[in-house]
Design a protein around this motif. Structure first.
Motif, PDB file in Angstrom:
ATOM      1  N   THR A 179       5.226   8.807  -2.351  1.00 40.45           N
ATOM      2  CA  THR A 179       4.803   8.651  -3.755  1.00 40.45           C
ATOM      3  C   THR A 179       3.408   7.998  -3.875  1.00 40.45           C
ATOM      4  O   THR A 179       2.948   7.728  -4.988  1.00 40.45           O
ATOM      5  CB  THR A 179       5.816   7.823  -4.567  1.00 40.45           C
ATOM      6  N   PHE A 180       2.782   7.730  -2.729  1.00 37.16           N
ATOM      7  CA  PHE A 180       1.465   7.066  -2.773  1.00 37.16           C
ATOM      8  C   PHE A 180       0.461   7.861  -3.616  1.00 37.16           C
ATOM      9  O   PHE A 180      -0.271   7.290  -4.425  1.00 37.16           O
ATOM     10  CB  PHE A 180       0.913   6.891  -1.347  1.00 37.16           C
ATOM     11  N   GLY A 181       0.449   9.189  -3.416  1.00 39.63           N
ATOM     12  CA  GLY A 181      -0.545  10.015  -4.113  1.00 39.63           C
ATOM     13  C   GLY A 181      -0.325  10.006  -5.612  1.00 39.63           C
ATOM     14  O   GLY A 181      -1.206   9.606  -6.390  1.00 39.63           O
TER      15      GLY A 181
ATOM     16  N   ASN B 254     -17.422  -3.445  -2.400  1.00 39.84           N
ATOM     17  CA  ASN B 254     -16.382  -3.114  -3.377  1.00 39.84           C
ATOM     18  C   ASN B 254     -16.599  -3.837  -4.701  1.00 39.84           C
ATOM     19  O   ASN B 254     -16.422  -3.256  -5.770  1.00 39.84           O
ATOM     20  CB  ASN B 254     -14.994  -3.497  -2.829  1.00 39.84           C
ATOM     21  N   VAL B 255     -16.970  -5.107  -4.629  1.00 37.13           N
ATOM     22  CA  VAL B 255     -17.100  -5.900  -5.856  1.00 37.13           C
ATOM     23  C   VAL B 255     -18.460  -5.662  -6.499  1.00 37.13           C
ATOM     24  O   VAL B 255     -18.551  -5.230  -7.656  1.00 37.13           O
ATOM     25  CB  VAL B 255     -16.885  -7.414  -5.569  1.00 37.13           C
ATOM     26  N   LEU B 256     -19.523  -5.919  -5.731  1.00 37.37           N
ATOM     27  CA  LEU B 256     -20.859  -5.860  -6.334  1.00 37.37           C
ATOM     28  C   LEU B 256     -21.287  -4.420  -6.611  1.00 37.37           C
ATOM     29  O   LEU B 256     -21.916  -4.137  -7.617  1.00 37.37           O
ATOM     30  CB  LEU B 256     -21.882  -6.527  -5.406  1.00 37.37           C
TER      31      LEU B 256
ATOM     32  N   LEU C 189      -1.278  -2.610   3.838  1.00 37.58           N
ATOM     33  CA  LEU C 189      -1.711  -2.670   5.242  1.00 37.58           C
ATOM     34  C   LEU C 189      -3.127  -3.216   5.421  1.00 37.58           C
ATOM     35  O   LEU C 189      -3.584  -3.401   6.545  1.00 37.58           O
ATOM     36  CB  LEU C 189      -1.641  -1.265   5.869  1.00 37.58           C
ATOM     37  N   SER C 190      -3.838  -3.462   4.308  1.00 36.14           N
ATOM     38  CA  SER C 190      -5.259  -3.816   4.435  1.00 36.14           C
ATOM     39  C   SER C 190      -5.486  -5.059   5.287  1.00 36.14           C
ATOM     40  O   SER C 190      -6.372  -5.077   6.148  1.00 36.14           O
ATOM     41  CB  SER C 190      -5.893  -4.004   3.051  1.00 36.14           C
ATOM     42  N   ALA C 191      -4.674  -6.107   5.079  1.00 36.00           N
ATOM     43  CA  ALA C 191      -4.890  -7.331   5.864  1.00 36.00           C
ATOM     44  C   ALA C 191      -4.587  -7.057   7.336  1.00 36.00           C
ATOM     45  O   ALA C 191      -5.344  -7.477   8.219  1.00 36.00           O
ATOM     46  CB  ALA C 191      -4.015  -8.465   5.334  1.00 36.00           C
TER      47      ALA C 191
ATOM     48  N   MET D  84     -19.116  -1.236  -6.243  1.00 34.44           N
ATOM     49  CA  MET D  84     -18.191  -0.363  -6.953  1.00 34.44           C
ATOM     50  C   MET D  84     -17.740  -0.942  -8.292  1.00 34.44           C
ATOM     51  O   MET D  84     -17.788  -0.265  -9.308  1.00 34.44           O
ATOM     52  CB  MET D  84     -16.969  -0.073  -6.072  1.00 34.44           C
ATOM     53  N   ALA D  85     -17.285  -2.197  -8.280  1.00 33.20           N
ATOM     54  CA  ALA D  85     -16.683  -2.723  -9.508  1.00 33.20           C
ATOM     55  C   ALA D  85     -17.718  -3.185 -10.541  1.00 33.20           C
ATOM     56  O   ALA D  85     -17.540  -2.961 -11.739  1.00 33.20           O
ATOM     57  CB  ALA D  85     -15.727  -3.868  -9.168  1.00 33.20           C
ATOM     58  N   LEU D  86     -18.778  -3.838 -10.107  1.00 29.25           N
ATOM     59  CA  LEU D  86     -19.681  -4.491 -11.077  1.00 29.25           C
ATOM     60  C   LEU D  86     -20.986  -3.742 -11.351  1.00 29.25           C
ATOM     61  O   LEU D  86     -21.729  -4.119 -12.255  1.00 29.25           O
ATOM     62  CB  LEU D  86     -20.040  -5.911 -10.615  1.00 29.25           C
TER      63      LEU D  86
ATOM     64  N   TYR E 117      -2.985 -10.835  -3.643  1.00 26.56           N
ATOM     65  CA  TYR E 117      -3.122  -9.374  -3.622  1.00 26.56           C
ATOM     66  C   TYR E 117      -2.989  -8.803  -5.020  1.00 26.56           C
ATOM     67  O   TYR E 117      -2.199  -9.292  -5.836  1.00 26.56           O
ATOM     68  CB  TYR E 117      -1.995  -8.783  -2.753  1.00 26.56           C
ATOM     69  N   SER E 118      -3.760  -7.777  -5.302  1.00 25.81           N
ATOM     70  CA  SER E 118      -3.430  -6.847  -6.385  1.00 25.81           C
ATOM     71  C   SER E 118      -3.942  -5.507  -5.889  1.00 25.81           C
ATOM     72  O   SER E 118      -4.795  -5.465  -5.001  1.00 25.81           O
ATOM     73  CB  SER E 118      -4.066  -7.260  -7.719  1.00 25.81           C
ATOM     74  N   HIS E 119      -3.411  -4.423  -6.421  1.00 29.22           N
ATOM     75  CA  HIS E 119      -3.782  -3.150  -5.808  1.00 29.22           C
ATOM     76  C   HIS E 119      -5.115  -2.637  -6.360  1.00 29.22           C
ATOM     77  O   HIS E 119      -5.698  -3.215  -7.288  1.00 29.22           O
ATOM     78  CB  HIS E 119      -2.636  -2.130  -5.886  1.00 29.22           C
TER      79      HIS E 119
HETATM   80  P1  FAD Z   1      -3.684   1.203  -0.082  1.00 31.11           P
HETATM   81  O1  FAD Z   1      -3.859   1.537  -1.506  1.00 31.11           O
HETATM   82  O2  FAD Z   1      -2.375   1.470   0.525  1.00 31.11           O
HETATM   83  O3  FAD Z   1      -4.838   1.968   0.740  1.00 31.11           O
HETATM   84  C1  FAD Z   1      -4.747   2.197   2.156  1.00 31.11           C
HETATM   85  C2  FAD Z   1      -5.834   1.516   2.911  1.00 31.11           C
HETATM   86  O4  FAD Z   1      -7.082   2.098   2.634  1.00 31.11           O
HETATM   87  C3  FAD Z   1      -6.023   0.047   2.645  1.00 31.11           C
HETATM   88  O5  FAD Z   1      -5.091  -0.719   3.361  1.00 31.11           O
HETATM   89  C4  FAD Z   1      -7.453  -0.184   3.117  1.00 31.11           C
HETATM   90  O6  FAD Z   1      -7.484  -0.390   4.503  1.00 31.11           O
HETATM   91  C5  FAD Z   1      -8.121   1.148   2.833  1.00 31.11           C
HETATM   92  N1  FAD Z   1      -8.936   1.112   1.604  1.00 31.11           N
HETATM   93  C6  FAD Z   1      -8.636   1.678   0.429  1.00 31.11           C
HETATM   94  N2  FAD Z   1      -9.656   1.557  -0.438  1.00 31.11           N
HETATM   95  C7  FAD Z   1     -10.608   0.872   0.205  1.00 31.11           C
HETATM   96  C8  FAD Z   1     -11.901   0.416  -0.163  1.00 31.11           C
HETATM   97  N3  FAD Z   1     -12.410   0.663  -1.379  1.00 31.11           N
HETATM   98  N4  FAD Z   1     -12.575  -0.317   0.734  1.00 31.11           N
HETATM   99  C9  FAD Z   1     -12.078  -0.570   1.966  1.00 31.11           C
HETATM  100  N5  FAD Z   1     -10.861  -0.151   2.368  1.00 31.11           N
HETATM  101  C10 FAD Z   1     -10.152   0.572   1.508  1.00 31.11           C
HETATM  102  N6  FAD Z   1     -10.146  -3.993   0.441  1.00 31.11           N
HETATM  103  C11 FAD Z   1     -10.007  -4.872   1.445  1.00 31.11           C
HETATM  104  O7  FAD Z   1      -9.528  -4.507   2.523  1.00 31.11           O
HETATM  105  N7  FAD Z   1     -10.403  -6.176   1.280  1.00 31.11           N
HETATM  106  C12 FAD Z   1     -10.941  -6.630   0.134  1.00 31.11           C
HETATM  107  O8  FAD Z   1     -11.287  -7.809   0.025  1.00 31.11           O
HETATM  108  C13 FAD Z   1     -11.100  -5.710  -0.946  1.00 31.11           C
HETATM  109  N8  FAD Z   1     -11.613  -6.110  -2.149  1.00 31.11           N
HETATM  110  C14 FAD Z   1     -11.756  -5.200  -3.173  1.00 31.11           C
HETATM  111  C15 FAD Z   1     -12.310  -5.629  -4.385  1.00 31.11           C
HETATM  112  C16 FAD Z   1     -12.494  -4.719  -5.420  1.00 31.11           C
HETATM  113  C17 FAD Z   1     -13.115  -5.169  -6.699  1.00 31.11           C
HETATM  114  C18 FAD Z   1     -12.098  -3.374  -5.250  1.00 31.11           C
HETATM  115  C19 FAD Z   1     -12.304  -2.396  -6.339  1.00 31.11           C
HETATM  116  C20 FAD Z   1     -11.531  -2.967  -4.049  1.00 31.11           C
HETATM  117  C21 FAD Z   1     -11.347  -3.866  -3.004  1.00 31.11           C
HETATM  118  N9  FAD Z   1     -10.772  -3.464  -1.775  1.00 31.11           N
HETATM  119  C22 FAD Z   1     -10.664  -4.371  -0.753  1.00 31.11           C
HETATM  120  C23 FAD Z   1     -10.376  -2.076  -1.548  1.00 31.11           C
HETATM  121  C24 FAD Z   1      -8.889  -1.786  -1.922  1.00 31.11           C
HETATM  122  O9  FAD Z   1      -8.641  -2.209  -3.221  1.00 31.11           O
HETATM  123  C25 FAD Z   1      -7.924  -2.464  -0.943  1.00 31.11           C
HETATM  124  O10 FAD Z   1      -8.228  -2.067   0.371  1.00 31.11           O
HETATM  125  C26 FAD Z   1      -6.482  -2.094  -1.215  1.00 31.11           C
HETATM  126  O11 FAD Z   1      -6.137  -2.397  -2.546  1.00 31.11           O
HETATM  127  C27 FAD Z   1      -5.582  -2.844  -0.253  1.00 31.11           C
HETATM  128  O12 FAD Z   1      -4.237  -2.639  -0.545  1.00 31.11           O
HETATM  129  P2  FAD Z   1      -3.333  -1.654   0.315  1.00 31.11           P
HETATM  130  O13 FAD Z   1      -3.411  -2.014   1.763  1.00 31.11           O
HETATM  131  O14 FAD Z   1      -1.987  -1.655  -0.303  1.00 31.11           O
HETATM  132  O15 FAD Z   1      -4.123  -0.303   0.135  1.00 31.11           O
END
Ligand code: FAD
Ligand code: SF4
Length: 505
Positions: free
Chosen positions: A242-244, A400-402, A262-264, A404-406, A357-359
């Motif tokens: 259901t990820f997609g 991502n912050v500077l 999994l990001s951390a 993409m987001a800002l 965390y937030s997604h």
């Molecule tokens: P999922 O939604 O399951 O995605 C799978 C994986 O894809 C993630 O685990 C990550 O490894 C990778 N990924 C997805 N999008 C990105 C992206 N834009 N940049 C890099 N990797 C990505 N990601 C971080 O890892 N650390 C951060 O500090 C971080 N800060 C963010 C701040 C902002 C304002 C935004 C818009 C995005 C940020 N991201 C960051 C990217 C992304 O939001 C997170 O990687 C993701 O939400 C992590 O949750 P998940 O493992 O459940 O990711």
């Protein structure tokens, strides 16, 4: 004898120097940084994660026959020299991190130390640092999509025998915008209960850093390779399908939806990104998940994650100071407390307080959207993300912050800013129906604050954005407002600024 000095996010036997390390004669050095100044403003769970990973890795190394010099210190540079004086290694081996600040630290130490130092690039990425100069050339638009297609071909990911994308399209992003029905629930990630090592780290952090933010109560992130693999296996089997569909959906009280968490684990070297990508590809081949989910997930890691690091490496050190829109406001206190009447902001920040965390879509379209439209100073926002998120490292936070987001870099990464009124949040979430504000009201006491913030942003930056082809329609709406509406709009935005100042928004 050589010493391999590993940083907290490099705790993996797959780091390159392990190939040369001699278990009989060499040592691994790990130093926990307990300097209060360095952790000021951080979420407690971040410290728990780093120290617990390091302590578990010490055990893994010793079980595998390595000698480990493990130290806790309030001065890492001094501790490093103490190790060198005591052990007299011929060489200190270091992996060059992506973070600019850490590179500067290593450079300064290297100039002062008497030891001979050899540096190799750290593992954990598909692309080498040196390749980014060609991948992101100076005077070209830096597009993620183009690189993603190239990486799909280079690593042969989701390709047919003829080298075409499986399913006929490179991206299924357009299919990934569904909103689940209210009451839909999702399986929880396969969390880890803290073991004795993690529990004692939690106690030490609560004791030593009691003033830091957030709560350790819910800490459940994996701190070993084994724990991370369990989280990955469970995601592949029970949550990826259901990820997609729900990638951009936001649900109150559902902080993880179908996101992998999994990001951390990836950023802190517990998992290798290419292994994660291959696992998702297998899930598609085994028919455990549909193509839109698998392709969407792979794009995040193979496309976005690599691209983001490339942007950082190509843009630093100037990048950390970008503020193209000239925003100067302070971040409101509710970014730390979640005490706000805006339901979307409250729920998103609560997830940060509870889980560090937030997604993605909450980070981008709730927090980022608010910070951009409210004109918050970019450095304050990137510091907050760096300090409060479990997966934050400077290389991933800044673009991502500077960028993409800002839009603080003036559009290096996107052709238009990610800003919207409350309508986008209503479309993609179930927040608005339980909010103190009304998304259906544009003006007045009860109006959703995202409406006036959005219009005010457009007006403030009219000169920059009016001719942007992707924003022309929005400016048409702005032009069509009556003078009566303009007056009401001004009163409503003044009310938002007043409430922000009083802390009552
Ligand atoms: P999922 O939604 O399951 O995605 C799978 C994986 O894809 C993630 O685990 C990550 O490894 C990778 N990924 C997805 N999008 C990105 C992206 N834009 N940049 C890099 N990797 C990505 N990601 C971080 O890892 N650390 C951060 O500090 C971080 N800060 C963010 C701040 C902002 C304002 C935004 C818009 C995005 C940020 N991201 C960051 C990217 C992304 O939001 C997170 O990687 C993701 O939400 C992590 O949750 P998940 O493992 O459940 O990711
Ligand atoms: Fe957020 Fe506005 Fe919806 Fe409230 S009404 S949840 S503030 S978008």
């Amino acid at each position: 004898m050589a010493t391999l000095w590993l940083l907290g996010h490099q705790c993996s036997l797959r780091q390159p120097w392990f190939e040369e390390l001699d278990k009989e004669n060499d040592e691994v050095l790990l130093i926990e940084n307990w300097n209060e100044k360095d952790w000021k403003g951080y979420h407690k769970q971040k410290l728990v994660l780093v120290f617990s990973i390091m302590r578990h890795f010490k055990k893994e190394l010793e079980d595998a026959g390595y000698t480990v010099d493990y130290r806790k210190s309030t001065d890492v540079a001094e501790e490093l020299e103490a190790h060198i004086n005591e052990k007299q290694p011929d060489t200190v081996l270091v992996h060059q991190p992506s973070e600019e600040g850490m590179c500067r630290f290593i450079d300064t130490w290297r100039k002062k130390t008497t030891a001979s130092v050899r540096i190799a690039e750290e593992g954990g990425f598909l692309m080498d640092r040196k390749e980014w100069k060609n991948l992101l050339p100076e005077n070209e638009n830096w597009q993620m999509d183009k690189l993603y297609r190239r990486f799909r071909k280079d690593f042969r990911v989701l390709l047919t025998k003829n080298g075409k994308p499986v399913g006929g399209k490179w991206s299924y992003d357009a299919d990934n915008r569904k909103k689940p029905k209210k009451g839909t629930t999702f399986p929880e990630p396969a969390w880890e209960s803290p073991d004795n090592i993690t529990r004692s780290v939690i106690e030490e952090v609560e004791d030593g850093f009691s003033k830091l933010y957030g709560s350790t109560e819910h800490f459940a992130y994996p701190v070993t390779k084994k724990g991370a693999e369990k989280l990955l296996d469970h995601f592949m089997e029970h949550r990826l399908h259901t990820f997609g569909d729900y990638q951009d959906a936001m649900l109150p009280g559902e902080p993880f939806v179908s996101h992998s968490m999994l990001s951390a684990a990836i950023n802190f070297s517990l998992l290798d990104p290419l292994d994660v990508i291959r696992r998702a590809e297998e899930a598609y081949q085994d028919e455990a998940a549909p193509l839109n989910a698998v392709e969407g997930f792979i794009r995040q890691i193979l496309g976005w994650r690599e691209y983001i690091r490339g942007v950082y490496l190509r843009s630093m050190p100037e990048y950390e100071r970008v503020n193209e829109l000239g925003h100067e406001r302070d971040l409101p206190a509710f970014f730390w407390t979640a005490e706000t009447n805006m339901h979307c902001m409250q729920d998103t920040v609560q997830s940060v307080v509870d889980h560090a965390y937030s997604h993605h879509i909450q980070r981008l379209m709730v927090l980022g959207n608010f910070a951009t439209t409210a004109g918050i100073e970019p450095k304050q926002v990137s510091d907050w993300f760096n300090e409060m998120y479990i997966d934050a490292l400077d290389w991933v936070v800044l673009p991502n912050v500077l960028g993409m987001a800002l839009y603080a870099d003036g559009g290096k990464m996107s052709t238009k800013p990610y800003v919207s009124s409350g309508n986008y949040i209503q479309k993609m979430s179930h927040y608005c129906r339980d909010c103190a504000y009304s998304v259906n009201e544009k003006y007045g006491e009860n109006a959703c604050p995202f409406h006036p913030l959005y219009w005010d942003f457009l007006e403030r930056h009219e000169e920059r954005f009016r001719d942007n082809p992707r924003m022309k329609v929005i400016y048409k709406h702005l032009d069509n407002r009556s003078s009566e509406d303009e007056k009401k709009q001004q009163e409503t935005i003044d009310l938002v600024w007043k409430r922000m100042k009083e802390g009552t928004l």
